[in-house]
Design a protein around this motif. Structure first.
Motif, PDB file in Angstrom:
ATOM      1  N   ALA A  39       0.830  -1.204   0.000  1.00 49.67           N
ATOM      2  CA  ALA A  39       0.000   0.000   0.000  1.00 49.67           C
ATOM      3  C   ALA A  39       0.865   1.254   0.000  1.00 49.67           C
ATOM      4  CB  ALA A  39      -0.925  -0.004   1.219  1.00 49.67           C
ATOM      5  N   SER A  40       1.935   1.236   0.770  1.00 55.76           N
ATOM      6  CA  SER A  40       2.852   2.378   0.808  1.00 55.76           C
ATOM      7  C   SER A  40       3.534   2.574  -0.541  1.00 55.76           C
ATOM      8  CB  SER A  40       3.908   2.150   1.896  1.00 55.76           C
ATOM      9  OG  SER A  40       4.802   3.244   1.956  1.00 55.76           O
ATOM     10  N   ALA A 181       0.594   6.946   1.588  1.00 58.35           N
ATOM     11  CA  ALA A 181       1.762   6.063   1.491  1.00 58.35           C
ATOM     12  C   ALA A 181       2.570   6.077   2.790  1.00 58.35           C
ATOM     13  CB  ALA A 181       2.644   6.496   0.325  1.00 58.35           C
ATOM     14  N   VAL A 182       2.738   7.253   3.381  1.00 64.42           N
ATOM     15  CA  VAL A 182       3.527   7.357   4.616  1.00 64.42           C
ATOM     16  C   VAL A 182       2.788   6.718   5.789  1.00 64.42           C
ATOM     17  CG1 VAL A 182       4.634   8.946   6.233  1.00 64.42           C
ATOM     18  CG2 VAL A 182       4.712   9.424   3.783  1.00 64.42           C
ATOM     19  N   VAL A 183       1.452   6.858   5.824  1.00 63.66           N
ATOM     20  CA  VAL A 183       0.666   6.191   6.867  1.00 63.66           C
ATOM     21  C   VAL A 183       0.874   4.683   6.797  1.00 63.66           C
ATOM     22  CG1 VAL A 183      -1.655   5.612   7.653  1.00 63.66           C
ATOM     23  CG2 VAL A 183      -1.123   7.969   7.053  1.00 63.66           C
ATOM     24  N   GLY A 214      -1.097 -10.791   0.651  1.00 65.39           N
ATOM     25  CA  GLY A 214      -0.679  -9.483   1.162  1.00 65.39           C
ATOM     26  C   GLY A 214      -0.651  -8.429   0.081  1.00 65.39           C
ATOM     27  N   ILE A 215      -0.198  -8.805  -1.115  1.00 59.30           N
ATOM     28  CA  ILE A 215      -0.145  -7.860  -2.235  1.00 59.30           C
ATOM     29  C   ILE A 215      -1.554  -7.416  -2.634  1.00 59.30           C
ATOM     30  CG2 ILE A 215       0.415  -7.632  -4.692  1.00 59.30           C
ATOM     31  CD1 ILE A 215       2.833  -9.513  -4.138  1.00 59.30           C
ATOM     32  N   GLY A 216      -2.467  -8.383  -2.778  1.00 57.49           N
ATOM     33  CA  GLY A 216      -3.846  -8.050  -3.139  1.00 57.49           C
ATOM     34  C   GLY A 216      -4.502  -7.171  -2.095  1.00 57.49           C
ATOM     35  N   ASN A 221      -6.400  -1.946   0.166  1.00 56.02           N
ATOM     36  CA  ASN A 221      -6.293  -1.118   1.370  1.00 56.02           C
ATOM     37  C   ASN A 221      -5.929   0.322   1.027  1.00 56.02           C
ATOM     38  OD1 ASN A 221      -6.428  -0.685   4.097  1.00 56.02           O
ATOM     39  ND2 ASN A 221      -4.765  -2.060   4.623  1.00 56.02           N
ATOM     40  N   TYR A 222      -4.967   0.466   0.128  1.00 57.11           N
ATOM     41  CA  TYR A 222      -4.532   1.817  -0.244  1.00 57.11           C
ATOM     42  C   TYR A 222      -5.677   2.615  -0.856  1.00 57.11           C
ATOM     43  CZ  TYR A 222      -2.525   5.755  -2.581  1.00 57.11           C
ATOM     44  OH  TYR A 222      -2.293   7.045  -2.989  1.00 57.11           O
ATOM     45  N   PHE A 223      -6.363   2.023  -1.836  1.00 56.24           N
ATOM     46  CA  PHE A 223      -7.396   2.773  -2.536  1.00 56.24           C
ATOM     47  C   PHE A 223      -8.632   3.011  -1.669  1.00 56.24           C
ATOM     48  CE2 PHE A 223      -4.977   1.386  -6.307  1.00 56.24           C
ATOM     49  CZ  PHE A 223      -4.812   2.631  -6.903  1.00 56.24           C
ATOM     50  N   SER A 224      -8.871   2.162  -0.678  1.00 59.78           N
ATOM     51  CA  SER A 224      -9.999   2.401   0.234  1.00 59.78           C
ATOM     52  C   SER A 224      -9.775   3.692   1.025  1.00 59.78           C
ATOM     53  CB  SER A 224     -10.184   1.215   1.186  1.00 59.78           C
ATOM     54  OG  SER A 224      -9.120   1.115   2.108  1.00 59.78           O
ATOM     55  N   ILE A 225      -8.534   3.926   1.459  1.00 56.96           N
ATOM     56  CA  ILE A 225      -8.207   5.151   2.205  1.00 56.96           C
ATOM     57  C   ILE A 225      -8.111   6.348   1.271  1.00 56.96           C
ATOM     58  CG2 ILE A 225      -6.449   6.292   3.611  1.00 56.96           C
ATOM     59  CD1 ILE A 225      -7.980   4.201   5.132  1.00 56.96           C
ATOM     60  N   TYR A 226      -7.493   6.143   0.114  1.00 51.73           N
ATOM     61  CA  TYR A 226      -7.292   7.234  -0.847  1.00 51.73           C
ATOM     62  C   TYR A 226      -8.630   7.841  -1.273  1.00 51.73           C
ATOM     63  CZ  TYR A 226      -6.106   9.580  -5.230  1.00 51.73           C
ATOM     64  OH  TYR A 226      -5.970  10.506  -6.243  1.00 51.73           O
ATOM     65  N   TYR A 227      -9.583   6.990  -1.629  1.00 55.59           N
ATOM     66  CA  TYR A 227     -10.878   7.506  -2.088  1.00 55.59           C
ATOM     67  C   TYR A 227     -11.729   8.033  -0.933  1.00 55.59           C
ATOM     68  CZ  TYR A 227     -10.004   6.005  -6.839  1.00 55.59           C
ATOM     69  OH  TYR A 227      -9.470   5.877  -8.106  1.00 55.59           O
ATOM     70  N   LEU A 228     -11.508   7.527   0.283  1.00 53.54           N
ATOM     71  CA  LEU A 228     -12.196   8.097   1.443  1.00 53.54           C
ATOM     72  C   LEU A 228     -11.719   9.526   1.675  1.00 53.54           C
ATOM     73  CD1 LEU A 228     -14.042   7.884   3.909  1.00 53.54           C
ATOM     74  CD2 LEU A 228     -12.111   6.896   5.178  1.00 53.54           C
ATOM     75  N   LEU A 229     -10.418   9.753   1.547  1.00 50.47           N
ATOM     76  CA  LEU A 229      -9.871  11.100   1.688  1.00 50.47           C
ATOM     77  C   LEU A 229     -10.456  12.046   0.642  1.00 50.47           C
ATOM     78  CD1 LEU A 229      -6.105  10.322   2.412  1.00 50.47           C
ATOM     79  CD2 LEU A 229      -7.686  11.476   3.955  1.00 50.47           C
ATOM     80  N   ARG A 230     -10.568  11.569  -0.585  1.00 55.78           N
ATOM     81  CA  ARG A 230     -11.155  12.388  -1.655  1.00 55.78           C
ATOM     82  C   ARG A 230     -12.628  12.695  -1.360  1.00 55.78           C
ATOM     83  NH1 ARG A 230      -8.887  12.547  -6.994  1.00 55.78           N
ATOM     84  NH2 ARG A 230     -11.024  12.388  -7.797  1.00 55.78           N
ATOM     85  N   ALA A 231     -13.345  11.692  -0.840  1.00 59.60           N
ATOM     86  CA  ALA A 231     -14.763  11.888  -0.535  1.00 59.60           C
ATOM     87  C   ALA A 231     -14.957  12.915   0.577  1.00 59.60           C
ATOM     88  CB  ALA A 231     -15.399  10.554  -0.131  1.00 59.60           C
TER      89      ALA A 231
END
Length: 287
Positions: A39-40, A181-183, A214-216, A221-231
């Protein structure tokens, strides 16, 4: 609304991946560490500007990412312990009902306003989360186990509230990928330290299945947080609306995915919860 919908989709698919972990005997803790590393990495790749590692600690949000990274690992382990000792449904309810904390925070700190119908929608959302998660034969919770779901409730609420606060005050929109990414990088380092300490007692090397899992999980995981931030930056939805819709929709959609993909049985109470979820989302989003 597209950003919020994508956050719900990726978050719900995370539950599907966790379900597959059990099916394919994936080592969960090792997969979680790999997930945070992936995710990072994804966040670093999507950041459009040049990344100067020495400048990251100077960012105003850097200290917050360290705290969030530690919280991510701690809350995950608390959720695992709650699931084992008190049941999966108890862990699910404790996690999703934590939406109360960022909602109250937004009302008090940012002076966000809620109309009567939105308020009713939020109360219905809490009921929806409970009924959608409860099982027909839920186990009774012993008094000495109550501390675990309480800690999950508080920890999940603090994470959502912290993300909202940092997004509102310190993180420019163009730095969302780097911030995320840093989170995740902080969570990965915390997890590696934990594994390192644990390895003094028992050694464990990730296998191919664990690595793939882990890769999947990391990508989702990354995009769930990324799009929440955008929302959260949507001009027509305050944080109370975003967190309510996000959490309730995740419960509703992940429940339906469980039925479709894993043939899980849904009780009358579960269907009642899904119905309440639809009503609550409608009230919060459109009034």
């Amino acid at each position: 609304m597209l950003d919020l919908g994508l956050s719900v989709l990726f978050s719900s698919l995370i539950f599907v991946v966790f379900k597959l972990f059990d099916t394919y005997k994936v080592e969960t803790l090792n997969a979680i560490i790999i997930n945070y590393i992936v995710a990072s990495t994804v966040g670093m790749m999507l950041y459009e500007k040049n990344i100067v590692l020495l400048e990251i600690p100077t960012k105003p949000w850097f200290l917050g990412t360290l705290v969030l990274g530690i919280l991510f690992i701690l809350v995950f382990n608390l959720m695992a312990a709650t699931s084992q000792k008190s049941g999966v449904s108890v862990a699910s309810v404790a996690t999703k009902m934590s939406l109360v904390i960022p909602v109250i925070f937004g009302l008090l700190v940012y002076d966000e306003k809620l109309g009567v119908l939105k308020s009713i929608g939020i109360f219905l959302a809490l009921a929806a989360v409970y009924f959608a998660s409860v099982k027909e034969r839920d186990i009774l919770i012993k008094k000495n186990f109550l501390i675990l779901p309480v800690l999950v409730f508080i920890g999940s609420g603090i994470i959502d509230t912290s993300i909202k606060y940092l997004e509102e005050t310190l993180v420019p929109k163009e730095e969302f990928p780097l911030f995320s990414a840093v989170v995740f990088g902080s969570a990965a380092i915390t997890g590696i330290i934990f594994i390192g300490i644990k390895s003094f007692k028992t050694r464990s090397t990730p296998n191919v299945t664990t690595a793939i899992g882990g890769i999947g999980l990391g990508i989702l995981n990354y995009f769930s947080i990324y799009y929440l931030l955008r929302a959260l930056q949507h001009e027509y939805l305050n944080s109370a609306s975003v967190f309510t819709i996000n959490n309730v929709a995740i419960v509703m959609f992940s429940t339906l995915l469980g039925v479709i993909l894993f043939k899980e049985r849904i009780s009358i109470k579960n269907w009642m919860g899904i119905t309440l979820a639809v009503i609550s989302i409608f009230l919060v989003a459109f009034f």
